[in-house]
Design a protein around this motif. Structure first.
Motif, short mmCIF file in Angstrom:
data_model
loop_
_atom_site.label_atom_id
_atom_site.label_comp_id
_atom_site.label_asym_id
_atom_site.label_seq_id
_atom_site.Cartn_x
_atom_site.Cartn_y
_atom_site.Cartn_z
N GLY A 346 0.79 -1.22 0.00
CA GLY A 346 0.00 0.00 0.00
C GLY A 346 0.82 1.26 0.00
O GLY A 346 0.26 2.36 -0.11
N SER A 369 1.35 6.84 -0.06
CA SER A 369 0.59 5.66 -0.49
C SER A 369 0.84 5.44 -1.97
O SER A 369 1.23 6.35 -2.70
CB SER A 369 -0.90 5.86 -0.21
N VAL A 373 -6.59 6.25 -1.41
CA VAL A 373 -7.46 5.54 -0.48
C VAL A 373 -8.48 6.56 0.02
O VAL A 373 -8.26 7.26 1.01
CB VAL A 373 -6.65 4.93 0.69
N ALA A 377 -7.55 5.46 6.00
CA ALA A 377 -6.80 4.28 6.42
C ALA A 377 -6.13 4.54 7.77
O ALA A 377 -5.85 5.67 8.14
CB ALA A 377 -5.74 3.94 5.38
N MET A 425 -0.71 -0.65 6.66
CA MET A 425 -1.90 0.13 6.35
C MET A 425 -3.13 -0.75 6.46
O MET A 425 -3.19 -1.84 5.89
CB MET A 425 -1.80 0.70 4.92
N GLU A 426 -4.12 -0.26 7.20
CA GLU A 426 -5.42 -0.92 7.29
C GLU A 426 -6.47 0.03 6.72
O GLU A 426 -6.76 1.07 7.32
CB GLU A 426 -5.76 -1.28 8.73
N ARG A 427 -7.03 -0.30 5.59
CA ARG A 427 -7.99 0.58 4.93
C ARG A 427 -9.33 0.57 5.65
O ARG A 427 -9.81 -0.47 6.11
CB ARG A 427 -8.16 0.15 3.48
N ASP A 429 -12.17 1.00 4.33
CA ASP A 429 -13.23 0.40 3.51
C ASP A 429 -13.18 -1.13 3.55
O ASP A 429 -13.86 -1.80 2.78
CB ASP A 429 -13.15 0.89 2.06
N ASN A 433 -4.64 -4.38 4.10
CA ASN A 433 -3.45 -3.56 3.96
C ASN A 433 -2.94 -3.54 2.53
O ASN A 433 -1.83 -3.13 2.26
CB ASN A 433 -2.34 -4.03 4.90
N ALA A 435 -3.34 -1.72 -0.63
CA ALA A 435 -3.95 -0.57 -1.31
C ALA A 435 -3.67 -0.62 -2.79
O ALA A 435 -3.86 0.34 -3.49
CB ALA A 435 -3.42 0.73 -0.71
#
Length: 435
Positions: A346, A369, A373, A377, A425-427, A429, A433, A435
Motif C-alpha cells: 500500500g 501511499s 485511499v 486508512a 496500512m489498514e484501509r 473500507d 493492507n 492498497a
C-alpha cells in the motif's frame, strides 16, 4: 560571511544553500561545529527565490509566506549563525582520506580550493526530468521548457516563454505555472497527465486549474512535438492502463510552448561517488532518523533524500541532519545500531529506511501511499521480532493520495532487539493492507 578560496579545514561542509542546507548549516553551527556552506548560485535560497506564490511556512513559522519571504528568514538565521559561505562554487570531487575526513575540490570563478571536513551534509535538491527522459519524439525546436525553468524565466527574469502553451504533467510546479502563465496573458490549452489522477496536491488542482477554467486531461500524454526552429504544435493521445498511447485517439494541438512537469530526480551523483547506497523507490540515499546515510559521516536532507511537498519538511530534515553531522564531527558517539524500517503493501516508500536505536533522535516516518485511499486508512508502525509484531505508533488518515506526503511521529522510545520495523496500512473500507 564569505571566505576566500584557499585550502581550509572545517568540521562540517553543507552542500547546497536551499532551505535544507540553510537549516543544516544553522543547526550544525548552533551545536558548536565550524561550518562551511557551499552553493553553486550567487545567492542562497535555492528554488524558493523563484516561487512567488504563498503557502510556505505554515508549519515552521505559523504564517503564510511566499517563497522569497521564507528564504529570507532562513538566510537571516544563517547570517546570524556565523557559519561560512562559499557561493558560485561547484564541488567537482569528494574523497575520503585516511583519517576518515573528507577532501572536497571546489571550483568557482575565483579559482580552485580544497576543503577538508569531518562530516558532509548533502542538501543538493533535485533536477527536473526533460522531454527526452519521458520519450517524447520529434525534433528539438525552441519552446520546450521544464516547469522550473519557465518559472524562473517569468518570476525572476520577467520573460514569457511563449504565447500559447501546453503543459505536460500535473505536478505541483506544472499546476502553479498553468495559473501563473494565465495571469500573464498566455493561453494555456490544457494540462495533460499520463496517470489516471493528478500528480499534484488537490488544493493546487482547485486553486490553479479549476478556479481559472484551465482543463485537465487525465490518462493522456504528449506523444510528439512538431516544429523545426520553434514549437508549432504537439500531438496528444489517450493512454491505456500501461501508459501506452491508444491508436486512433491522437489529436493535434497548435501551440508555441511545451511546459514539462514530469517528475524530479534527486541530485546524488556526488553521494554515489562516496559509496552512499541509494533507495530504489526514492532515488535518494537510504538514511536513519538522524538523516545519516549508510556511509559514516555522510548525511543527507531535503529533496536530495526524497521529494517533499513542503519547504517546512525540508527545513526540518536539514535541522536534524546538521545537528547530527556536528555531533559526529565533534567526536560524539560513533557507534550505530541500525534496524531496517520497511514499508508494507500500500506504500510507495517510507523514510527513514533505518532506525538507529542508540540515538536519542526519534523524529517522524514520512510516507506516500501507492494509490488513492478515499475512505481513509489507519497507518501503524510495528516492531517485528521473529513472527511477532508489537505496535508502537498509529494514526488514522481520512484520505491518502500518492501526491500528498504524510508523516507518522515515532514514539519517544523504541525497543531494542527488533528484527525490523514495518509500516502497515489498514484501509477503512475493509480493503485490508493492500492498497
Amino acid at each position: 560571511m564569505s571566505v576566500g578560496l584557499q585550502s581550509m579545514e572545517t568540521d562540517v561542509v553543507v552542500l547546497g544553500a536551499g532551505p535544507a542546507g540553510l537549516a543544516a548549516a544553522v543547526s550544525a553551527r548552533s551545536a558548536g561545529a565550524r561550518v562551511l556552506l557551499v552553493e553553486r548560485e550567487d545567492r542562497v535560497g535555492g528554488i524558493l527565490k523563484q516561487c512567488v506564490h504563498d503557502g510556505f511556512g505554515l508549519e515552521k513559522f505559523r504564517e503564510r509566506l511566499t517563497g522569497p519571504e521564507y528564504a529570507l528568514r532562513e538566510a537571516d538565521a544563517f547570517r546570524a549563525s556565523g557559519a561560512s559561505l562559499l557561493t558560485e562554487a561547484y564541488v567537482t570531487s569528494a574523497t575520503r582520506s585516511g583519517d576518515s575526513s573528507f577532501l572536497l575540490d571546489c571550483v568557482s570563478p575565483r579559482g580552485v580550493a580544497q576543503v577538508r571536513a569531518r562530516a558532509l551534509v548533502m542538501a543538493t535538491g533535485c533536477r527536473e526530468r526533460t522531454d527526452r527522459q519521458v520519450f517524447i519524439h520529434g525534433d528539438r525546436p525552441a519552446g520546450i521548457f521544464t516547469a522550473g525553468l519557465a518559472q524562473y524565466m517569468v518570476n525572476v527574469q520577467g520573460l514569457l516563454p511563449g504565447r500559447r502553451a501546453v503543459i505536460l504533467g500535473s505536478g505541483d510546479i506544472g499546476l502553479i505555472m498553468a495559473r501563473r502563465l494565465t495571469l500573464e496573458g498566455v493561453k494555456v490549452e490544457g494540462v495533460y497527465e499520463i496517470k489516471s489522477e493528478p500528480s499534484g496536491l488537490a488544493r493546487n488542482v482547485r486553486q490553479c486549474l479549476e478556479d481559472f477554467g484551465i482543463p485537465l486531461y487525465l490518462s493522456t500524454t504528449v506523444t510528439s512535438v512538431r516544429g523545426r526552429r520553434r514549437v508549432e504544435g504537439v500531438t496528444v493521445a489517450a493512454v491505456d492502463g500501461r501508459s501506452r498511447p491508444i491508436p486512433g485517439t491522437e489529436r493535434e494541438l497548435a501551440c508555441d510552448t511545451l511546459i514539462l512537469s514530469v517528475g524530479l530526480i534527486p541530485e546524488n551523483e556526488l553521494a554515489v561517488s562516496l559509496g552512499v547506497p541509494l533507495d530504489g523507490a526514492t532515488r535518494g540515499p537510504r538514511v536513519d532518523q538522524n538523516m545519516h546515510t549508510l556511509a559514516d559521516g555522510v548525511f543527507a536532507c531535503g529533496n536530495a533524500v526524497h521529494v517533499n511537498d513542503l519547504a517546512d519538511y525540508v527545513s526540518e530534515s536539514g535541522r536534524v541532519a546538521g545537528g547530527a553531522a556536528a555531533a559526529w564531527a565533534l567526536g560524539g558517539p560513533q557507534a550505530r545500531d541500525l534496524t531496517p524500517l520497511r514499508a508494507g503493501p500500500g506504500f510507495l516508500y517510507a523514510v527513514p529506511q533505518f532506525v538507529d536505536v542508540l540515538s536519542g533522535e526519534r523524529g517522524s516516518v514520512f510516507f506516500r501511499s501507492n494509490a488513492t485511499v478515499a475512505a481513509g486508512a489507519r497507518v501503524s508502525l510495528g516492531a517485528m521480532k521473529d513472527d511477532d509484531r508489537r505496535e508502537l505508533a498509529a494514526k488514522t488518515y481520512p484520505v491518502l493520495r500518492p501526491p500528498e506526503l504524510e508523516r507518522l511521529v515515532l514514539p519517544p522510545e523504541l525497543p531494542s532487539g527488533a528484527d525490523s520495523y514495518i509500516l502497515d496500512m489498514e484501509r477503512m473500507d475493509g480493503g485490508g493492507n493492500d492498497a
